[in-house]
Design a protein around this motif. Sequence first.
Motif, PDB file in Angstrom:
ATOM      1  N   GLY A   1      10.597   9.215  -1.427  1.00  0.00           N
ATOM      2  CA  GLY A   1       9.777   9.112  -0.476  1.00  0.00           C
ATOM      3  C   GLY A   1      10.209   8.619   0.751  1.00  0.00           C
ATOM      4  N   CYS A   2       9.676   9.152   1.276  1.00  0.00           N
ATOM      5  CA  CYS A   2      10.821   8.728   2.005  1.00  0.00           C
ATOM      6  C   CYS A   2      11.290   9.830   2.940  1.00  0.00           C
ATOM      7  N   ALA A   3      10.709  10.075   4.053  1.00  0.00           N
ATOM      8  CA  ALA A   3      11.226  11.113   4.900  1.00  0.00           C
ATOM      9  C   ALA A   3      11.637  10.594   6.239  1.00  0.00           C
ATOM     10  N   GLY A   4      12.271  11.468   7.037  1.00  0.00           N
ATOM     11  CA  GLY A   4      12.719  11.008   8.335  1.00  0.00           C
ATOM     12  C   GLY A   4      11.587  10.893   9.321  1.00  0.00           C
ATOM     13  N   THR A   5      10.433  11.502   9.067  1.00  0.00           N
ATOM     14  CA  THR A   5       9.291  11.415   9.962  1.00  0.00           C
ATOM     15  C   THR A   5       8.394  10.284   9.516  1.00  0.00           C
ATOM     16  N   ARG A   6       8.116   9.332  10.392  1.00  0.00           N
ATOM     17  CA  ARG A   6       7.293   8.190  10.034  1.00  0.00           C
ATOM     18  C   ARG A   6       5.824   8.551  10.148  1.00  0.00           C
ATOM     19  N   ASN A   7       5.038   8.095   9.209  1.00  0.00           N
ATOM     20  CA  ASN A   7       3.598   8.251   9.302  1.00  0.00           C
ATOM     21  C   ASN A   7       2.954   7.108   8.558  1.00  0.00           C
ATOM     22  N   GLU A   8       1.787   6.706   8.972  1.00  0.00           N
ATOM     23  CA  GLU A   8       1.102   5.598   8.354  1.00  0.00           C
ATOM     24  C   GLU A   8       0.513   6.045   7.029  1.00  0.00           C
TER      25      GLU A   8
ATOM     26  N   THR B   1       2.318   3.251  -8.020  1.00  0.00           N
ATOM     27  CA  THR B   1       1.278   3.200  -9.042  1.00  0.00           C
ATOM     28  C   THR B   1      -0.092   3.276  -8.378  1.00  0.00           C
ATOM     29  N   ARG B   2      -1.103   3.525  -9.191  1.00  0.00           N
ATOM     30  CA  ARG B   2      -2.450   3.702  -8.666  1.00  0.00           C
ATOM     31  C   ARG B   2      -2.939   2.482  -7.880  1.00  0.00           C
ATOM     32  N   ASP B   3      -2.599   1.306  -8.367  1.00  0.00           N
ATOM     33  CA  ASP B   3      -3.089   0.089  -7.707  1.00  0.00           C
ATOM     34  C   ASP B   3      -2.359  -0.208  -6.403  1.00  0.00           C
ATOM     35  N   GLN B   4      -1.271   0.506  -6.118  1.00  0.00           N
ATOM     36  CA  GLN B   4      -0.531   0.254  -4.881  1.00  0.00           C
ATOM     37  C   GLN B   4      -1.085   1.020  -3.690  1.00  0.00           C
ATOM     38  N   GLY B   5      -2.038   1.928  -3.920  1.00  0.00           N
ATOM     39  CA  GLY B   5      -2.656   2.648  -2.812  1.00  0.00           C
ATOM     40  C   GLY B   5      -3.293   1.715  -1.803  1.00  0.00           C
ATOM     41  N   PRO B   6      -4.158   0.776  -2.245  1.00  0.00           N
ATOM     42  CA  PRO B   6      -4.742  -0.169  -1.282  1.00  0.00           C
ATOM     43  C   PRO B   6      -3.697  -1.038  -0.597  1.00  0.00           C
ATOM     44  N   ARG B   7      -2.629  -1.378  -1.290  1.00  0.00           N
ATOM     45  CA  ARG B   7      -1.578  -2.187  -0.680  1.00  0.00           C
ATOM     46  C   ARG B   7      -0.872  -1.410   0.422  1.00  0.00           C
ATOM     47  N   ALA B   8      -0.652  -0.108   0.187  1.00  0.00           N
ATOM     48  CA  ALA B   8      -0.050   0.730   1.219  1.00  0.00           C
ATOM     49  C   ALA B   8      -0.982   0.848   2.425  1.00  0.00           C
ATOM     50  N   ALA B   9      -2.275   0.997   2.163  1.00  0.00           N
ATOM     51  CA  ALA B   9      -3.246   1.090   3.248  1.00  0.00           C
ATOM     52  C   ALA B   9      -3.280  -0.188   4.070  1.00  0.00           C
ATOM     53  N   ALA B  10      -2.948  -1.315   3.441  1.00  0.00           N
ATOM     54  CA  ALA B  10      -2.942  -2.612   4.135  1.00  0.00           C
ATOM     55  C   ALA B  10      -1.620  -2.867   4.859  1.00  0.00           C
ATOM     56  N   GLY B  11      -0.647  -1.963   4.723  1.00  0.00           N
ATOM     57  CA  GLY B  11       0.581  -2.094   5.488  1.00  0.00           C
ATOM     58  C   GLY B  11       1.859  -2.234   4.690  1.00  0.00           C
ATOM     59  N   GLU B  12       1.777  -2.387   3.372  1.00  0.00           N
ATOM     60  CA  GLU B  12       3.001  -2.473   2.577  1.00  0.00           C
ATOM     61  C   GLU B  12       3.663  -1.096   2.541  1.00  0.00           C
ATOM     62  N   ARG B  13       4.981  -1.080   2.681  1.00  0.00           N
ATOM     63  CA  ARG B  13       5.670   0.190   2.816  1.00  0.00           C
ATOM     64  C   ARG B  13       6.366   0.595   1.522  1.00  0.00           C
ATOM     65  N   PHE B  14       5.911   1.706   0.985  1.00  0.00           N
ATOM     66  CA  PHE B  14       6.506   2.254  -0.227  1.00  0.00           C
ATOM     67  C   PHE B  14       7.356   3.489   0.085  1.00  0.00           C
ATOM     68  N   ASP B  15       7.543   3.766   1.375  1.00  0.00           N
ATOM     69  CA  ASP B  15       8.400   4.864   1.800  1.00  0.00           C
ATOM     70  C   ASP B  15       9.738   4.289   2.261  1.00  0.00           C
ATOM     71  N   ASN B  16      10.652   5.151   2.692  1.00  0.00           N
ATOM     72  CA  ASN B  16      11.926   4.692   3.247  1.00  0.00           C
ATOM     73  C   ASN B  16      12.492   5.760   4.168  1.00  0.00           C
TER      74      ASN B  16
ATOM     75  N   ALA C   1      16.486  -5.323  -5.919  1.00  0.00           N
ATOM     76  CA  ALA C   1      17.748  -5.957  -5.536  1.00  0.00           C
ATOM     77  C   ALA C   1      17.789  -6.161  -4.022  1.00  0.00           C
ATOM     78  N   THR C   2      18.480  -7.196  -3.591  1.00  0.00           N
ATOM     79  CA  THR C   2      18.569  -7.501  -2.163  1.00  0.00           C
ATOM     80  C   THR C   2      20.004  -7.491  -1.644  1.00  0.00           C
ATOM     81  N   ASP C   3      20.969  -7.241  -2.521  1.00  0.00           N
ATOM     82  CA  ASP C   3      22.375  -7.243  -2.129  1.00  0.00           C
ATOM     83  C   ASP C   3      22.905  -5.816  -2.086  1.00  0.00           C
TER      84      ASP C   3
ATOM     85  N   ARG D   1      10.736   1.040   0.293  1.00  0.00           N
ATOM     86  CA  ARG D   1      11.190  -0.208   0.905  1.00  0.00           C
ATOM     87  C   ARG D   1      10.611  -1.427   0.209  1.00  0.00           C
ATOM     88  N   SER D   2       9.424  -1.292  -0.350  1.00  0.00           N
ATOM     89  CA  SER D   2       8.787  -2.440  -0.987  1.00  0.00           C
ATOM     90  C   SER D   2       9.558  -2.898  -2.216  1.00  0.00           C
TER      91      SER D   2
END
Length: 290
Positions: free
Chosen positions: A21-28, A89-104, A227-229, A253-254
């Motif tokens: 997920g993750c494309a070169g075109t950004r969208n909310e 996951t299904r429960d991450q839809g509202p989190r994405a709507a609130a601004g958490e980024r699951f794309d890259n 992972a963060t390294d 990214r999340s």
Amino acid sequence: MIIFARCAALPFLLVLAVLSGCAGTRNEPAADRPTAGRPASPEPPPTAAAGPPALPLDARGRIPVFSHGSRDPGDDVKRVALTFDADMTRDQGPRAAAGERFDNPELIELLRQEKVASTIFMTGMWARTYPDQAATIGRDPLFEVANHTFSHYAYTAGCYGLPRLTPGEFRSDAERAATEILAAGVPQMAPYFRFPGGCYDDAALHALAPTGVTAVQWDVSGGDAFATDPGGIADHVLDEVRPGSVVVLHCTRSAAPATAEAMRRIIPGLRARGYEFVRVSDLIAADRPH
């Protein structure tokens, strides 16, 4: 190599029936609901002859499981297939709507700039949340898009703590994912399926048989989830890759914030060792007798 084991697929007939997920075109991100402006129904699917290769069912009627390509030292070309799971996951839809980024988008743009052919295993939830990015990836001939279930629920018990589907839900979940991905604007899906966590059993392999997909596992886990390294991820992948390897990484990214930076070392590192980047379909095609 094709293997049959316990603990990785979506059928070609399913891909043709509903198109899978993750494309070169950004969208909310959109909320967990249909997105305005998307087609009401997917475009007619292409013919089987036009698509990537699928593998036949085994003698027991199960979908095949592909984990890596040829290890033949006599091969003229060293190939590696980088795969990226764009999962939600299904429960991450509202989190994405609130601004958490699951794309890259940074990751996908890097793959484009470096001309790294890749296979993106996409959940239906990811495609629903980022339809513009899903469509952009799907229309780019550098990539192929394959099925990673609708919302990353497990097909077996005890799979990394993931919520579990019942056997009666397996096929409908895979079909729902394909429908969402095609509705987002992906014109054609590869006939491949990846089980969440790589967890599967005989029941799952039999349930998906009518769809005709090939389950795609891996022989190299990138270790990028949470992972963060980036250096550690890159070192691990470079140490583990062999000719014909299928590498699993993530496009979110999340849950995988260091993947794009790690790829800045992985790409030149593998090229310096003589590897050619190919899609899963290319590995499978090269593995089949001619």
